[in-house]
Design an enzyme around this catalytic site. Structure first.
Site, short mmCIF file in Angstrom:
data_model
loop_
_atom_site.label_atom_id
_atom_site.label_comp_id
_atom_site.label_asym_id
_atom_site.label_seq_id
_atom_site.Cartn_x
_atom_site.Cartn_y
_atom_site.Cartn_z
N HIS A 191 11.66 38.32 4.11
CA HIS A 191 12.20 36.85 4.33
C HIS A 191 12.16 36.60 5.67
O HIS A 191 12.06 37.14 6.76
CB HIS A 191 13.70 36.81 3.94
CG HIS A 191 14.07 35.77 3.40
ND1 HIS A 191 14.69 34.73 4.48
CD2 HIS A 191 14.16 34.99 2.40
CE1 HIS A 191 14.88 33.84 3.77
NE2 HIS A 191 14.95 33.89 2.53
N ASP A 209 14.58 37.27 -5.12
CA ASP A 209 13.89 37.49 -6.16
C ASP A 209 13.46 38.71 -6.88
O ASP A 209 13.02 39.02 -7.65
CB ASP A 209 12.43 36.89 -5.85
CG ASP A 209 12.71 35.52 -5.44
OD1 ASP A 209 12.39 35.11 -4.05
OD2 ASP A 209 13.10 34.71 -6.25
C1 SDX Z 1 12.23 32.84 -1.27
O1 SDX Z 1 13.14 30.50 3.09
C2 SDX Z 1 13.93 30.68 2.25
O2 SDX Z 1 15.08 30.64 2.20
C3 SDX Z 1 13.24 31.27 0.76
C4 SDX Z 1 14.20 31.60 -0.19
C5 SDX Z 1 15.05 30.55 -0.76
O3 SDX Z 1 16.38 30.50 -1.43
O4 SDX Z 1 14.63 29.41 -0.55
O5 SDX Z 1 14.94 32.69 0.30
C6 SDX Z 1 13.57 32.15 -1.52
O6 SDX Z 1 11.24 32.43 -1.12
C7 SDX Z 1 12.49 34.35 -0.81
C8 SDX Z 1 11.18 35.06 -0.46
C9 SDX Z 1 10.42 35.52 -1.73
N1 SDX Z 1 8.98 35.88 -1.55
C10 SDX Z 1 8.68 37.05 -1.61
O7 SDX Z 1 9.20 38.08 -2.22
C11 SDX Z 1 7.15 37.20 -1.21
C12 SDX Z 1 6.88 38.50 -0.66
N2 SDX Z 1 7.33 38.29 0.84
C13 SDX Z 1 6.44 37.89 1.89
O8 SDX Z 1 5.43 37.24 1.33
C14 SDX Z 1 7.16 37.61 3.01
O9 SDX Z 1 7.95 38.33 3.32
C15 SDX Z 1 7.81 35.94 3.24
C16 SDX Z 1 6.81 34.85 2.84
C17 SDX Z 1 8.98 35.83 2.35
C18 SDX Z 1 8.09 35.86 4.81
O10 SDX Z 1 7.03 35.82 5.50
P1 SDX Z 1 7.20 35.57 6.94
O11 SDX Z 1 8.33 35.38 7.41
O12 SDX Z 1 6.07 34.49 7.45
O13 SDX Z 1 6.79 36.91 7.40
P2 SDX Z 1 5.33 37.48 7.63
O14 SDX Z 1 4.73 37.06 6.55
O15 SDX Z 1 4.55 36.77 9.04
O16 SDX Z 1 5.45 39.04 7.63
C19 SDX Z 1 5.76 39.65 8.73
C20 SDX Z 1 5.18 41.05 8.63
C21 SDX Z 1 3.78 40.92 8.46
O17 SDX Z 1 3.22 42.26 9.05
P3 SDX Z 1 2.27 41.94 10.52
O18 SDX Z 1 1.61 40.71 10.36
O19 SDX Z 1 3.60 41.91 11.30
O20 SDX Z 1 1.78 43.37 10.79
O21 SDX Z 1 5.81 41.73 7.49
C22 SDX Z 1 4.78 42.02 6.62
C23 SDX Z 1 3.50 41.11 6.85
O22 SDX Z 1 2.59 41.77 6.80
N3 SDX Z 1 5.32 41.53 5.30
C24 SDX Z 1 5.15 42.37 4.28
C25 SDX Z 1 5.92 41.68 3.15
N4 SDX Z 1 6.52 40.60 3.93
C26 SDX Z 1 6.22 40.49 5.07
N5 SDX Z 1 4.53 43.64 3.80
C27 SDX Z 1 4.68 43.94 2.64
N6 SDX Z 1 5.41 43.40 1.69
C28 SDX Z 1 5.99 42.12 2.02
N7 SDX Z 1 6.77 41.65 0.95
#
Ligand code: SDX
Length: 437
Positions: A315, A372
């Site tokens: 998140h 989720d």
């Molecule tokens: C919702 O914003 C909100 O409040 C949203 C929400 C709401 O109520 O409105 O809470 C609802 O959207 C919840 C999130 C649902 N999405 C998912 O579950 C999809 C999987 N999660 C990822 O796509 C990600 O964690 C996000 C999109 C939720 C957050 O992305 P960020 O903050 O932009 O973080 P990032 O993508 O920059 O990740 C940081 C690091 C990365 O590695 P590095 O580049 O630093 O090496 O963490 C890794 C990412 O690769 N990473 C993951 C991961 N999520 C982040 N690695 C593996 N699996 C994951 N799920």
């Protein structure tokens, strides 16, 4: 409701030195959370922009509706912890709280619930919009289209400068979104639409319109399912300036009508990185299939060259457990036990959670289960197809979107949102005739 809260102008400043010249940036404080630097005059003074793709460090507005402490894993709606609201309140009472800033008195609660109940029917002409969609259209595609089309029906509540019309539009959206959501499901399975009933509460009515079959037999709404549905709605109602809420605010900042703004929010929520994650998470759990396959998927999620991510994990704000996931984890157990459902996916989910929370990659990046992760398991047990999961998220989030939209419209400092850019493209060049290219 006019906002009664104000930021604190601390009198402190941050000094920014740009090419040898110092600039003082005012610091403001809120009631909770990080202070902010006011950079609104930065371009005028320095001829420079700030650069923050994804808005990881940027506050887009002042708000008094929802607060998240990502480090502690806390979520407050108008100051009330989500755990207490999920346990003690009901969705329409929470909707009143988000819209008005205070929990309703018994009379206010009764009046609001009556206003919503008596707006649940949609214009009969709106029914014809469904006929234009393929039966196998994704329900979110239909939601975008039909909610946007509400702008073509409710002209008497599209003048955003009129507080009464804003209130009517808000009530219409909150009241009709369950009816439209249920209609998208009925349309996808070829069953007739079921009209709302005024003797049922919000969650009961939605389940009735979704799973009831007119004239064939009575549909008795299960209290367990209705209570679980209502709790899921509460947990999804609002969440600060997430992608879809920011979309609604940006669309609204141009003066667009509230129905069009909510349709824009639905479109943004659809993405798998946002509200579409519940559907993607359940599809992922199904793909993993068994506890034995979990290590392979954990490795894929950690592989920089593999675009696979663990859906339902991570998140932007929570760097601790998403408090909503905790409530849903217990609700998932209760609902499946009550229904006598022995879903191996819940076993896979629990083992995936256990392994991930012990894995250094997830620990280091503070990746915890989010809202989720468990919602899909409950919704599947309740009988919803995965394609409806994000529709239910949109149903619940509509009250958050319209509350945030209303707060923006009533903000006297509000102006149209218009971000700038760092341009890296071609500098000016002359046209080349085709025979010279
Ligand atoms: C919702 O914003 C909100 O409040 C949203 C929400 C709401 O109520 O409105 O809470 C609802 O959207 C919840 C999130 C649902 N999405 C998912 O579950 C999809 C999987 N999660 C990822 O796509 C990600 O964690 C996000 C999109 C939720 C957050 O992305 P960020 O903050 O932009 O973080 P990032 O993508 O920059 O990740 C940081 C690091 C990365 O590695 P590095 O580049 O630093 O090496 O963490 C890794 C990412 O690769 N990473 C993951 C991961 N999520 C982040 N690695 C593996 N699996 C994951 N799920």
């Amino acid at each position: 409701m006019t906002n009664k809260y104000e930021k604190t102008v601390t009198g402190d400043t941050a000094t920014l030195t740009v090419r040898g010249k110092n600039y003082e940036l005012p610091i403001y404080a809120g009631s909770s959370g990080p202070d902010v630097l006011d950079i609104s005059k930065l371009y005028a003074e320095t001829d420079m922009f700030t650069f923050d793709p994804g808005f990881t460090s940027t506050a887009s507005c002042e708000s008094s509706i929802t607060y998240i402490d990502g480090g502690k894993g806390e979520l407050l709606y108008r100051g009330y912890p989500i755990e207490q609201l999920a346990e003690k309140s009901d969705f329409l009472e929470v909707a009143y709280l988000l819209l008005n800033g205070e929990l309703p008195t018994a009379d206010q609660d009764k009046e609001f619930k009556k206003a919503i109940t008596y707006h649940t029917m949609v214009h009969e002409q709106l029914v014809r919009f469904f006929g234009g969609f393929r039966r196998d259209a994704h329900p979110m595609a239909i939601m975008c289209g039909v909610v946007g089309a509400m702008s073509a029906f409710y002209h008497d509540s599209t003048d955003i400068t009129d507080p009464q019309q804003r209130r009517v539009a808000s009530n219409r959206l909150i009241a009709k979104i369950p009816t439209i959501a249920a209609m998208t499901y009925k349309y996808s399975i070829g069953q007739p639409f079921v009209y709302p009933r005024n003797d049922l509460n919000y969650a009961e009515n939605f389940l009735y319109m979704t799973f009831g079959v007119p004239n064939c037999e009575d549909y008795n709404v299960s209290k367990t399912l209705a209570d679980a549905m209502d709790k899921i709605f509460i947990l999804h109602a609002d969440h600060e300036q997430n992608a879809s809420t920011s979309t609604v605010r940006l669309a609204g900042s141009s003066g667009a009508n509230p129905f069009a703004c909510i349709a824009a929010g639905i479109a943004s929520l659809w993405g798998p990185a946002h509200g579409g994650a519940n559907e993607a998470c359940l599809n992922m759990l199904s793909e993993i299939g068994s506890v034995d396959n979990i290590p392979e998927y954990i490795n894929k999620a950690k592989d920089k060259n593999d675009p696979f991510r663990l859906m339902g994990f991570g998140h932007r704000v929570y760097k601790n457990f998403d408090p909503r996931a905790k409530v849903l984890q217990q609700a998932a157990h209760d609902v499946l036990e009550e229904l006598g459902v022995n879903d191996t996916l819940l076993d896979v989910a629990k083992e995936l959670e256990r392994i991930a929370l012990e894995d250094p990659y997830f620990v280091e990046k503070k990746l915890y289960p989010n809202v989720d992760f468990y919602s899909g398991i409950i919704l599947k047990a309740m009988g919803f197809p995965t394609s409806m999961f994000t529709v239910l998220f949109a149903l619940a989030r509509t009250v958050g979107w319209i509350s945030q939209w209303g707060e923006m419209i009533e903000d006297p400092t509000q102006k149209i949102g218009r971000p700038r850019q760092l341009f890296i493209g071609e500098t000016e060049r002359n046209y080349i005739d085709v025979d010279k290219r």
